[in-house]
Design a protein around this motif. Structure first.
Motif, PDB file in Angstrom:
ATOM      1  N   THR A  37       0.807  -1.221   0.000  1.00 36.92           N
ATOM      2  CA  THR A  37       0.000   0.000   0.000  1.00 36.92           C
ATOM      3  C   THR A  37       0.836   1.266   0.000  1.00 36.92           C
ATOM      4  O   THR A  37       0.359   2.331   0.400  1.00 36.92           O
ATOM      5  CB  THR A  37      -0.935   0.016   1.225  1.00 36.92           C
ATOM      6  N   GLU A  38       2.099   1.151  -0.425  1.00 36.76           N
ATOM      7  CA  GLU A  38       2.936   2.350  -0.458  1.00 36.76           C
ATOM      8  C   GLU A  38       3.952   2.262  -1.587  1.00 36.76           C
ATOM      9  O   GLU A  38       4.364   1.178  -2.000  1.00 36.76           O
ATOM     10  CB  GLU A  38       3.662   2.540   0.881  1.00 36.76           C
ATOM     11  N   ARG A  39       4.328   3.414  -2.071  1.00 35.70           N
ATOM     12  CA  ARG A  39       5.359   3.494  -3.104  1.00 35.70           C
ATOM     13  C   ARG A  39       6.675   2.968  -2.551  1.00 35.70           C
ATOM     14  O   ARG A  39       7.033   3.254  -1.399  1.00 35.70           O
ATOM     15  CB  ARG A  39       5.504   4.956  -3.524  1.00 35.70           C
ATOM     16  N   SER A  40       7.400   2.215  -3.332  1.00 34.53           N
ATOM     17  CA  SER A  40       8.655   1.650  -2.839  1.00 34.53           C
ATOM     18  C   SER A  40       9.673   2.732  -2.496  1.00 34.53           C
ATOM     19  O   SER A  40       9.756   3.773  -3.145  1.00 34.53           O
ATOM     20  CB  SER A  40       9.257   0.697  -3.876  1.00 34.53           C
ATOM     21  N   GLN A  41      10.443   2.435  -1.476  1.00 34.19           N
ATOM     22  CA  GLN A  41      11.564   3.281  -1.093  1.00 34.19           C
ATOM     23  C   GLN A  41      12.777   2.850  -1.911  1.00 34.19           C
ATOM     24  O   GLN A  41      13.036   1.654  -2.076  1.00 34.19           O
ATOM     25  CB  GLN A  41      11.851   3.117   0.403  1.00 34.19           C
ATOM     26  N   VAL A  42      13.515   3.827  -2.428  1.00 33.91           N
ATOM     27  CA  VAL A  42      14.687   3.521  -3.251  1.00 33.91           C
ATOM     28  C   VAL A  42      15.929   4.012  -2.519  1.00 33.91           C
ATOM     29  O   VAL A  42      16.057   5.193  -2.198  1.00 33.91           O
ATOM     30  CB  VAL A  42      14.584   4.174  -4.648  1.00 33.91           C
ATOM     31  N   LEU A  43      16.840   3.076  -2.253  1.00 33.38           N
ATOM     32  CA  LEU A  43      18.053   3.357  -1.483  1.00 33.38           C
ATOM     33  C   LEU A  43      19.279   3.067  -2.336  1.00 33.38           C
ATOM     34  O   LEU A  43      19.266   2.154  -3.165  1.00 33.38           O
ATOM     35  CB  LEU A  43      18.101   2.488  -0.227  1.00 33.38           C
ATOM     36  N   GLU A  44      20.340   3.841  -2.105  1.00 37.35           N
ATOM     37  CA  GLU A  44      21.592   3.621  -2.840  1.00 37.35           C
ATOM     38  C   GLU A  44      22.708   3.241  -1.887  1.00 37.35           C
ATOM     39  O   GLU A  44      22.819   3.795  -0.800  1.00 37.35           O
ATOM     40  CB  GLU A  44      21.995   4.886  -3.609  1.00 37.35           C
ATOM     41  N   PHE A  45      23.519   2.289  -2.319  1.00 34.33           N
ATOM     42  CA  PHE A  45      24.697   1.883  -1.563  1.00 34.33           C
ATOM     43  C   PHE A  45      25.924   2.203  -2.415  1.00 34.33           C
ATOM     44  O   PHE A  45      26.090   1.654  -3.509  1.00 34.33           O
ATOM     45  CB  PHE A  45      24.643   0.389  -1.243  1.00 34.33           C
ATOM     46  N   HIS A  46      26.741   3.131  -1.926  1.00 36.23           N
ATOM     47  CA  HIS A  46      27.960   3.543  -2.625  1.00 36.23           C
ATOM     48  C   HIS A  46      29.178   2.984  -1.890  1.00 36.23           C
ATOM     49  O   HIS A  46      29.120   2.631  -0.715  1.00 36.23           O
ATOM     50  CB  HIS A  46      28.074   5.072  -2.663  1.00 36.23           C
ATOM     51  N   GLY A  47      30.298   2.945  -2.601  1.00 38.32           N
ATOM     52  CA  GLY A  47      31.535   2.523  -1.959  1.00 38.32           C
ATOM     53  C   GLY A  47      32.721   2.728  -2.872  1.00 38.32           C
ATOM     54  O   GLY A  47      32.571   3.029  -4.052  1.00 38.32           O
ATOM     55  N   LYS A  48      33.906   2.538  -2.308  1.00 37.64           N
ATOM     56  CA  LYS A  48      35.124   2.659  -3.116  1.00 37.64           C
ATOM     57  C   LYS A  48      35.254   1.485  -4.087  1.00 37.64           C
ATOM     58  O   LYS A  48      35.880   1.609  -5.134  1.00 37.64           O
ATOM     59  CB  LYS A  48      36.346   2.731  -2.202  1.00 37.64           C
ATOM     60  N   ASN A  49      34.691   0.364  -3.695  1.00 38.13           N
ATOM     61  CA  ASN A  49      34.704  -0.815  -4.562  1.00 38.13           C
ATOM     62  C   ASN A  49      33.436  -1.614  -4.309  1.00 38.13           C
ATOM     63  O   ASN A  49      32.697  -1.347  -3.351  1.00 38.13           O
ATOM     64  CB  ASN A  49      35.960  -1.664  -4.345  1.00 38.13           C
ATOM     65  N   TYR A  50      33.199  -2.616  -5.163  1.00 38.13           N
ATOM     66  CA  TYR A  50      31.961  -3.381  -5.039  1.00 38.13           C
ATOM     67  C   TYR A  50      31.960  -4.292  -3.812  1.00 38.13           C
ATOM     68  O   TYR A  50      30.906  -4.697  -3.331  1.00 38.13           O
ATOM     69  CB  TYR A  50      31.686  -4.179  -6.314  1.00 38.13           C
ATOM     70  N   GLN A  51      33.131  -4.601  -3.294  1.00 35.99           N
ATOM     71  CA  GLN A  51      33.191  -5.422  -2.087  1.00 35.99           C
ATOM     72  C   GLN A  51      32.594  -4.673  -0.897  1.00 35.99           C
ATOM     73  O   GLN A  51      31.820  -5.236  -0.119  1.00 35.99           O
ATOM     74  CB  GLN A  51      34.647  -5.817  -1.796  1.00 35.99           C
ATOM     75  N   SER A  52      32.932  -3.387  -0.784  1.00 36.01           N
ATOM     76  CA  SER A  52      32.385  -2.591   0.321  1.00 36.01           C
ATOM     77  C   SER A  52      30.896  -2.330   0.124  1.00 36.01           C
ATOM     78  O   SER A  52      30.118  -2.309   1.085  1.00 36.01           O
ATOM     79  CB  SER A  52      33.149  -1.272   0.455  1.00 36.01           C
ATOM     80  N   VAL A  53      30.478  -2.136  -1.139  1.00 32.86           N
ATOM     81  CA  VAL A  53      29.055  -1.948  -1.439  1.00 32.86           C
ATOM     82  C   VAL A  53      28.268  -3.198  -1.038  1.00 32.86           C
ATOM     83  O   VAL A  53      27.204  -3.115  -0.407  1.00 32.86           O
ATOM     84  CB  VAL A  53      28.859  -1.652  -2.939  1.00 32.86           C
ATOM     85  N   TRP A  54      28.798  -4.363  -1.397  1.00 28.17           N
ATOM     86  CA  TRP A  54      28.146  -5.628  -1.077  1.00 28.17           C
ATOM     87  C   TRP A  54      28.048  -5.823   0.434  1.00 28.17           C
ATOM     88  O   TRP A  54      26.995  -6.233   0.963  1.00 28.17           O
ATOM     89  CB  TRP A  54      28.932  -6.764  -1.720  1.00 28.17           C
ATOM     90  N   SER A  55      29.104  -5.510   1.137  1.00 20.80           N
ATOM     91  CA  SER A  55      29.120  -5.653   2.589  1.00 20.80           C
ATOM     92  C   SER A  55      28.082  -4.743   3.250  1.00 20.80           C
ATOM     93  O   SER A  55      27.361  -5.166   4.159  1.00 20.80           O
ATOM     94  CB  SER A  55      30.524  -5.332   3.118  1.00 20.80           C
ATOM     95  N   ASP A  56      27.994  -3.501   2.769  1.00 17.55           N
ATOM     96  CA  ASP A  56      27.012  -2.558   3.328  1.00 17.55           C
ATOM     97  C   ASP A  56      25.586  -3.034   3.073  1.00 17.55           C
ATOM     98  O   ASP A  56      24.712  -2.922   3.940  1.00 17.55           O
ATOM     99  CB  ASP A  56      27.204  -1.169   2.717  1.00 17.55           C
ATOM    100  N   PHE A  57      25.358  -3.577   1.887  1.00 18.27           N
ATOM    101  CA  PHE A  57      24.016  -4.078   1.556  1.00 18.27           C
ATOM    102  C   PHE A  57      23.635  -5.244   2.463  1.00 18.27           C
ATOM    103  O   PHE A  57      22.521  -5.288   3.010  1.00 18.27           O
ATOM    104  CB  PHE A  57      23.962  -4.507   0.087  1.00 18.27           C
TER     105      PHE A  57
END
Length: 565
Positions: A37-57
């Motif tokens: 019943t609500e519009r989806s929330q869109v979040l971004e995960f940034h990082g110096k590399n994809y390993q850090s992005v993956w870990s944050d996610f």
């Protein structure tokens, strides 16, 4: 859920991230999550590399207990290109139809921001000029100041954001690889162009996908029926805005499609709803005038009577009787037919399209749909009553349409009617008319980029007709060589199958797209017209369902490719 189980669930994402290690893009993972019943929330995960992005996610997923979130999508940035604000504006103004944007863009710097094409569409951030008329001129799109500011506030908590701020920040266009997670399924999303990114619809899974859309789309149309038996007319889904007004033609034609769907899915629970819908239509949309029963269209200060409304009411009752076996509306059906023959058909077998309150002629011709609708409806009524006088009217009308060159209209209702008439009366001129009605427009149908379900309806009826022609005595007189007939048959069937896939990928509100609009649960698996503000009317559902159901009931064998004519 342990990190190991989470990693296993998103293994396909992890593998993609590993492949992108050597790609020169800013590492970013975009998560779109939401409830019914609500519009989806869109979040971004940034990082110096994809390993850090993956870990944050992974950490965020576990911390927020996201395993039961019903709408869940991940985008991974795979390509990007720096542009100026002027480049972005030129790209936006070059878009040929409203909501046909097929790009994502992001802002680099201390205040990172990104916008998926689905966010731009679902929040109406790109809007046409005030002079835009759907189907008549280019939209001349631009970033809408108010909607852009509103979305910045909802997404980032930024107050008083301005479009002008984009002039002085680093801008990037980017592409993503997207995955939608539905229960235990991982659905890679396919970019079909013009902003359509949904699950894969291929030759291999076309039957299954068509049945899914029919079942879910039938449920959507059923949900539009209120307790009274009246439909909710439709929505503009960006704002969950109800479409105002009502229409007698669309009430009865949507009832007809719902009966088709109940028949196809064998869902007898819908039968009671059909009865209630029929009763509401007869009670509220018909009038007694000079002893005739007429379907009315209430206007602001008067009433008019349309041939198309009379036709769809006849069609709906005939289909209702066929599906349910309930003949309680037969007396109504007969009276509707008499009203047509006495008031809407002249001695020269010409139709009158619109009558005024006194049953005088208001418009002799309004739209060709009415002619095909009434012929098809009367033929379906003939199938119930088998009365010779009804067939005489049908043949007289068909002969008039042939004499007046109606094949030039390439109308789907006439395609339905031609195929139906051939069940009872085989004539060479009927086959020729049906062939010309389809083939004269087939190149346009094949290339049409918008969802256009009536084109599919036309081709399905034509394909049925050609299948009948294959064993008809008239085949040899219409085609000099068997190869010519096969070429035509293959051409129609190939374009028909192409349209099935096209309608599904460009006009179905799959959950992975619905999640970006205000009320996903209301609109999921409904049917929309992208270029008309994602309009979702009951007649959109009607045409999509009728086309897809008739395709699945017909579905010819595999055909070989032919050179386009």
């Amino acid at each position: 859920m342990s990190i190991q189980l989470i990693e296993k669930k998103f293994q396909v994402v992890k593998e993609l991230l590993s492949e992108l290690k050597s790609i020169s893009v800013s590492p970013m993972l975009i998560l779109s999550i939401g409830h019914s019943t609500e519009r989806s929330q869109v979040l971004e995960f940034h990082g110096k590399n994809y390993q850090s992005v993956w870990s944050d996610f992974l950490s965020y997923y576990k911390r927020k207990h996201l395993e039961d979130v019903p709408y869940f999508r991940i985008d991974i940035v795979t390509e990007e290109k720096r542009v100026t604000f002027q480049n972005l504006k030129e790209l936006i103004t070059s878009i040929k139809r409203n909501n046909y944007g097929e790009f994502n863009f992001r802002v680099e710097g201390k205040k990172k921001r990104s916008f998926l094409m689905e966010e731009l569409a679902g929040n109406a951030i790109l809007k046409p000029s005030k002079e835009h008329k759907v189907g008549r001129n280019l939209p001349q799109l631009s970033i809408d100041e108010q909607n852009y500011r509103g979305y910045l506030k909802r997404k980032y908590g930024i107050r008083n954001g301005k479009v002008a701020e984009l002039e002085n920040v680093p801008l990037f266009l980017f592409k993503t690889k997207a995955f939608y997670f539905e229960k235990d399924l991982v659905l890679p999303l396919v970019d079909y162009g013009n902003g359509n990114r949904v699950r894969a619809v291929s030759v291999q899974n076309l039957k299954a996908m068509t049945d899914l859309v029919i079942a879910q789309g039938s449920d959507y149309l059923t949900r539009q029926l209120t307790e009274t038996g009246q439909f909710i007319y439709g929505y503009f889904p960006c704002y969950d805005q109800r479409i105002k007004g009502y229409n007698s033609v669309r009430h009865f034609s949507s009832l007809y499609a719902l009966a088709e769907a109940a028949d196809y899915t064998q869902d007898k629970k819908v039968w009671q709803l059909l009865t209630k819908c029929m009763q509401w239509g007869i009670r509220n949309l018909t009038s007694e005038v000079s002893g005739y029963l007429l379907v009315k269209e209430p206007l602001s200060t008067s009433v008019e009577y349309k041939l198309g409304a009379q036709a769809t009411a006849i069609l709906a009752i005939a289909k209702y009787s066929e599906v349910t076996g309930d003949r309680q509306f037969d007396p109504i059906l007969k009276r509707l037919i008499v009203a047509v023959t006495d008031n809407f058909v002249t001695n020269e077998n010409r139709t009158i399209h619109v009558l005024n309150e006194q049953l005088g002629i208001k418009e002799e011709f309004r739209i060709v749909y009415y002619d095909g609708e009434i012929l098809f409806a009367l033929l379906r009524a003939y199938g119930i009553f088998k009365e010779a006088k009804i067939m005489r009217i049908c043949e007289d009308l068909m002969n008039r349409f042939i004499a007046d060159g109606y094949e030039k209209f390439h109308d789907h209702w006439l395609s339905y009617a031609t195929n139906e008439l051939l069940i009872y009366k085989e004539k060479k001129q009927y086959y020729q008319f049906g062939l010309d009605n389809a083939l004269g427009n087939i190149r346009f149908i094949e290339k049409r980029d918008t969802a256009y379900p009536t084109m599919l309806e036309l081709l399905v009826a034509a394909s049925k007709m050609v299948e009948k022609l294959a064993t008809s005595e008239f085949k040899s007189s219409l085609f000099e060589r068997p190869e010519e007939f096969l070429e035509v048959k293959n051409r129609i069937d190939l374009v028909m199958k192409k349209r099935v896939q096209h309608e599904i990928t460009t006009g179905v509100m799959f959950p992975e797209f619905a999640q970006f609009f205000k009320q996903p649960q209301t609109i999921r698996y409904g049917f929309f017209a992208r270029h008309d503000r994602f309009r979702m009317r009951i007649d959109d559902a009607e045409h999509f369902l009728s086309g897809l159901i008739n395709y699945r009931l017909h579905e010819p064998e595999e055909v070989r490719s032919t050179t386009p004519s």
